[in-house]
Motif scaffolding. Structure first.
Motif, PDB file in Angstrom:
ATOM      1  N   ALA A 198      -0.861  -0.102  14.856  1.00  0.00           N
ATOM      2  CA  ALA A 198      -1.401   1.060  15.877  1.00  0.00           C
ATOM      3  C   ALA A 198      -3.275   1.565  15.722  1.00  0.00           C
ATOM      4  O   ALA A 198      -2.806   2.159  14.124  1.00  0.00           O
ATOM      5  N   ASP A 199      -3.986   0.928  15.776  1.00  0.00           N
ATOM      6  CA  ASP A 199      -5.154   1.671  15.232  1.00  0.00           C
ATOM      7  C   ASP A 199      -5.821   3.189  15.474  1.00  0.00           C
ATOM      8  O   ASP A 199      -5.282   3.360  16.337  1.00  0.00           O
ATOM      9  N   VAL A 200      -6.357   2.922  13.755  1.00  0.00           N
ATOM     10  CA  VAL A 200      -6.168   4.656  14.328  1.00  0.00           C
ATOM     11  C   VAL A 200      -7.926   5.074  15.008  1.00  0.00           C
ATOM     12  O   VAL A 200      -8.626   4.645  15.244  1.00  0.00           O
ATOM     13  N   PRO A 201      -7.965   5.977  16.465  1.00  0.00           N
ATOM     14  CA  PRO A 201      -8.948   6.118  17.052  1.00  0.00           C
ATOM     15  C   PRO A 201     -10.064   7.020  16.607  1.00  0.00           C
ATOM     16  O   PRO A 201      -9.929   7.781  15.596  1.00  0.00           O
ATOM     17  N   VAL A 202     -11.748   6.062  16.429  1.00  0.00           N
ATOM     18  CA  VAL A 202     -13.146   6.250  15.674  1.00  0.00           C
ATOM     19  C   VAL A 202     -12.940   7.690  16.640  1.00  0.00           C
ATOM     20  O   VAL A 202     -13.340   8.163  17.677  1.00  0.00           O
ATOM     21  N   THR A 203     -13.314   8.798  15.949  1.00  0.00           N
ATOM     22  CA  THR A 203     -13.966  10.188  16.112  1.00  0.00           C
ATOM     23  C   THR A 203     -15.354  10.273  15.541  1.00  0.00           C
ATOM     24  O   THR A 203     -15.689   9.943  14.732  1.00  0.00           O
ATOM     25  N   PRO A 204     -15.898  11.421  15.651  1.00  0.00           N
ATOM     26  CA  PRO A 204     -17.243  11.689  15.464  1.00  0.00           C
ATOM     27  C   PRO A 204     -16.901  11.854  14.085  1.00  0.00           C
ATOM     28  O   PRO A 204     -18.791  12.193  12.800  1.00  0.00           O
ATOM     29  N   PHE A 214      -1.123   4.784   5.182  1.00  0.00           N
ATOM     30  CA  PHE A 214      -0.713   4.276   4.205  1.00  0.00           C
ATOM     31  C   PHE A 214       0.445   4.237   3.522  1.00  0.00           C
ATOM     32  O   PHE A 214       1.515   3.629   3.615  1.00  0.00           O
ATOM     33  N   TYR A 215       0.131   5.339   2.645  1.00  0.00           N
ATOM     34  CA  TYR A 215       1.640   5.648   1.448  1.00  0.00           C
ATOM     35  C   TYR A 215       2.547   6.313   2.429  1.00  0.00           C
ATOM     36  O   TYR A 215       3.733   5.988   2.255  1.00  0.00           O
ATOM     37  N   GLU A 216       2.095   7.268   3.614  1.00  0.00           N
ATOM     38  CA  GLU A 216       3.067   7.959   4.637  1.00  0.00           C
ATOM     39  C   GLU A 216       3.970   7.093   5.238  1.00  0.00           C
ATOM     40  O   GLU A 216       5.514   6.816   5.222  1.00  0.00           O
ATOM     41  N   ALA A 217       3.480   5.703   5.161  1.00  0.00           N
ATOM     42  CA  ALA A 217       4.261   4.540   6.759  1.00  0.00           C
ATOM     43  C   ALA A 217       5.132   3.576   5.563  1.00  0.00           C
ATOM     44  O   ALA A 217       5.956   3.411   5.847  1.00  0.00           O
ATOM     45  N   ILE A 218       4.421   3.309   4.639  1.00  0.00           N
ATOM     46  CA  ILE A 218       5.066   2.614   3.434  1.00  0.00           C
ATOM     47  C   ILE A 218       6.721   3.348   3.346  1.00  0.00           C
ATOM     48  O   ILE A 218       7.699   2.446   2.764  1.00  0.00           O
ATOM     49  N   THR A 219       6.116   4.473   2.244  1.00  0.00           N
ATOM     50  CA  THR A 219       7.597   4.900   1.743  1.00  0.00           C
ATOM     51  C   THR A 219       8.595   5.089   2.057  1.00  0.00           C
ATOM     52  O   THR A 219      10.127   4.378   1.546  1.00  0.00           O
ATOM     53  N   GLN A 263      10.679  -6.227   4.742  1.00  0.00           N
ATOM     54  CA  GLN A 263      10.223  -5.112   4.869  1.00  0.00           C
ATOM     55  C   GLN A 263       8.138  -4.868   4.945  1.00  0.00           C
ATOM     56  O   GLN A 263       7.917  -4.342   5.292  1.00  0.00           O
ATOM     57  N   VAL A 264       7.625  -6.425   4.600  1.00  0.00           N
ATOM     58  CA  VAL A 264       6.455  -6.389   5.377  1.00  0.00           C
ATOM     59  C   VAL A 264       6.118  -6.100   6.076  1.00  0.00           C
ATOM     60  O   VAL A 264       5.460  -5.860   6.943  1.00  0.00           O
ATOM     61  N   GLY A 265       6.932  -7.080   6.939  1.00  0.00           N
ATOM     62  CA  GLY A 265       7.060  -6.935   8.683  1.00  0.00           C
ATOM     63  C   GLY A 265       7.090  -5.614   9.808  1.00  0.00           C
ATOM     64  O   GLY A 265       6.551  -4.472  10.195  1.00  0.00           O
ATOM     65  N   LYS A 266       8.140  -4.715   8.287  1.00  0.00           N
ATOM     66  CA  LYS A 266       8.457  -3.479   9.186  1.00  0.00           C
ATOM     67  C   LYS A 266       6.957  -2.484   8.624  1.00  0.00           C
ATOM     68  O   LYS A 266       6.702  -1.238   9.608  1.00  0.00           O
ATOM     69  N   ILE A 267       6.534  -2.437   7.655  1.00  0.00           N
ATOM     70  CA  ILE A 267       5.125  -2.306   7.411  1.00  0.00           C
ATOM     71  C   ILE A 267       4.596  -2.164   8.452  1.00  0.00           C
ATOM     72  O   ILE A 267       3.747  -1.503   7.978  1.00  0.00           O
ATOM     73  N   THR A 268       3.694  -3.460   8.276  1.00  0.00           N
ATOM     74  CA  THR A 268       2.958  -4.133   9.737  1.00  0.00           C
ATOM     75  C   THR A 268       2.999  -3.498  10.787  1.00  0.00           C
ATOM     76  O   THR A 268       2.307  -3.180  11.530  1.00  0.00           O
ATOM     77  N   THR A 269       4.275  -3.203  11.285  1.00  0.00           N
ATOM     78  CA  THR A 269       4.546  -2.814  12.243  1.00  0.00           C
ATOM     79  C   THR A 269       3.795  -0.951  12.197  1.00  0.00           C
ATOM     80  O   THR A 269       3.489  -0.520  13.335  1.00  0.00           O
ATOM     81  N   GLY A 301      -2.505  -2.828   8.130  1.00  0.00           N
ATOM     82  CA  GLY A 301      -0.919  -3.404   7.887  1.00  0.00           C
ATOM     83  C   GLY A 301      -1.390  -4.772   7.876  1.00  0.00           C
ATOM     84  O   GLY A 301      -0.817  -5.262   8.512  1.00  0.00           O
ATOM     85  N   SER A 302      -2.386  -5.030   7.447  1.00  0.00           N
ATOM     86  CA  SER A 302      -2.454  -6.459   7.332  1.00  0.00           C
ATOM     87  C   SER A 302      -2.051  -7.222   6.258  1.00  0.00           C
ATOM     88  O   SER A 302      -1.661  -7.165   4.994  1.00  0.00           O
ATOM     89  N   SER A 303      -1.055  -8.247   6.173  1.00  0.00           N
ATOM     90  CA  SER A 303      -0.873  -8.545   5.276  1.00  0.00           C
ATOM     91  C   SER A 303      -1.574 -10.231   4.720  1.00  0.00           C
ATOM     92  O   SER A 303      -0.335 -10.763   3.808  1.00  0.00           O
ATOM     93  N   GLU A 304      -2.444  -9.978   4.468  1.00  0.00           N
ATOM     94  CA  GLU A 304      -4.004 -11.194   4.644  1.00  0.00           C
ATOM     95  C   GLU A 304      -4.221 -11.304   3.016  1.00  0.00           C
ATOM     96  O   GLU A 304      -3.811 -10.119   2.959  1.00  0.00           O
ATOM     97  N   LYS A 305      -4.488 -11.986   2.394  1.00  0.00           N
ATOM     98  CA  LYS A 305      -3.795 -12.415   0.824  1.00  0.00           C
ATOM     99  C   LYS A 305      -5.278 -11.348   0.043  1.00  0.00           C
ATOM    100  O   LYS A 305      -6.535 -11.766   0.996  1.00  0.00           O
ATOM    101  N   GLY A 306      -5.218 -11.131  -0.247  1.00  0.00           N
ATOM    102  CA  GLY A 306      -6.436  -9.078  -0.604  1.00  0.00           C
ATOM    103  C   GLY A 306      -6.063  -8.574  -0.259  1.00  0.00           C
ATOM    104  O   GLY A 306      -6.953  -7.664  -0.800  1.00  0.00           O
ATOM    105  N   GLY A 307      -5.254  -8.295   0.264  1.00  0.00           N
ATOM    106  CA  GLY A 307      -5.486  -6.844   1.278  1.00  0.00           C
ATOM    107  C   GLY A 307      -4.529  -6.585   0.539  1.00  0.00           C
ATOM    108  O   GLY A 307      -3.387  -6.055  -0.028  1.00  0.00           O
ATOM    109  N   HIS A 308      -4.201  -5.069   0.966  1.00  0.00           N
ATOM    110  CA  HIS A 308      -3.625  -4.080  -0.011  1.00  0.00           C
ATOM    111  C   HIS A 308      -1.847  -4.249   0.328  1.00  0.00           C
ATOM    112  O   HIS A 308      -1.088  -3.950  -0.959  1.00  0.00           O
TER     113      HIS A 308
END
Length: 282
Positions: free
Chosen positions: A193-199, A249-254, A183-189, A162-169
């Motif tokens: 939440a970070d997806v937990p790392v699994t094996p 990403f696209y599920e969140a932004i749509t 819109q950017v605020g809603k997408i960032t929110t 969800g980063s809005s930094e320059k060069g990011g998605h």
């Protein structure tokens, strides 16, 4: 890492590259980052094929190496086709305003399964590539493969979704679609939440294979069969993690987009189907 992946290795090509403007360099870098955000089907084999493009080979070697590269591209076809289905499914969902998550999850799984089979299918081609390159060329290819892997990791692991930094998605799509601050605020929110790392999603599988490949490929004798375990794990991880992240990403932004923005984004995503190394004709 982006520049190293894109830069030719020959002195003549390097001299030409030095004449490029900063804007040209940034455009190339952004294209490469965008490619690695959207394409995960080939794993290390895809990085190798892309690295060949900028090796700056002697003309006498160019034709036989390009033939090997074409063989690698052909052997990636099942995984590439599965990824095209994934991107098409996402584009259809974006245009409709609702992504079918079950269908997308199944498509990601198919890409991962097909990607895991690539190493076995390319054993002969990888041996031919090793034997056709001089020691310095093998070392240069390894460096470029590592650079591609670094770019892939930067945009798919290190960069916050969800980063809005320059060069990011998000920043790229803000420029493309004219996203409003709201819109950017809603997408960032939505992506905060970070997806937990699994094996299954731990990037250590990719790191382990990169190191194993680098050591084996620069040696005088090369047996790609010895890399089967790490190669299969890395390719499966790259496709599974990258595909799932892209889908999330696209599920969140749509839902945040207007109908016109969704139409424009769907067109943009379908254009990714024809990216070099991702289309049926290289």
């Amino acid at each position: 890492a982006t520049a190293a992946a894109a830069a030719p290795s020959s002195a003549a090509a390097a001299g030409s590259a030095q004449g490029a403007t900063a804007a040209d360099d940034e455009a190339v870098n952004e294209d490469l980052r965008d490619y690695h955000r959207h394409h995960h089907h080939g794993g290390m084999t895809m990085f190798i094929s892309m690295a060949i493009d900028t090796l700056g080979l002697d003309p006498a070697k160019k034709a036989p190496i390009e033939k090997i590269q074409s063989d690698l591209h052909t052997k990636m076809a099942p995984a590439r086709d599965a990824e095209r289905d994934l991107l098409s499914t996402l584009a259809d969902g974006i245009a409709a305003g609702k992504i079918d998550t079950a269908k997308v999850d199944a498509a990601v799984a198919k890409v991962a399964t097909a990607s895991a089979a690539i190493h076995t299918a390319t054993l002969d081609a990888m041996t031919q590539l090793h034997d056709a390159l001089a020691p310095a060329e093998r070392a240069a290819l390894v460096d470029k493969v590592k650079a591609h892997a670094d770019v892939w990791r930067k945009v798919n692991v290190d960069e916050k979704a969800g980063s809005s930094e320059k060069g990011g998605h998000v920043a790229k799509l803000t420029a493309l679609l004219g996203l409003t601050p709201d819109q950017v605020g809603k997408i960032t929110t939505a992506l905060s939440a970070d997806v937990p790392v699994t094996p299954q999603t731990d990037p250590k599988a990719v790191d382990a294979h990169i190191q194993a490949f680098a050591t084996a490929f620069v040696a005088d004798k090369f047996d790609p069969k010895s890399l089967a375990t790490t190669a299969t794990a890395a390719a499966g991880h790259t496709a599974r993690h990258g595909g799932a992240r892209l889908a999330r990403f696209y599920e969140a932004i749509t839902p945040v987009l207007t109908p016109d923005q969704r139409t424009k984004l769907a067109v943009h995503l379908r254009e990714r189907l024809d990216d070099q190394h991702a289309s049926s004709a290289k």
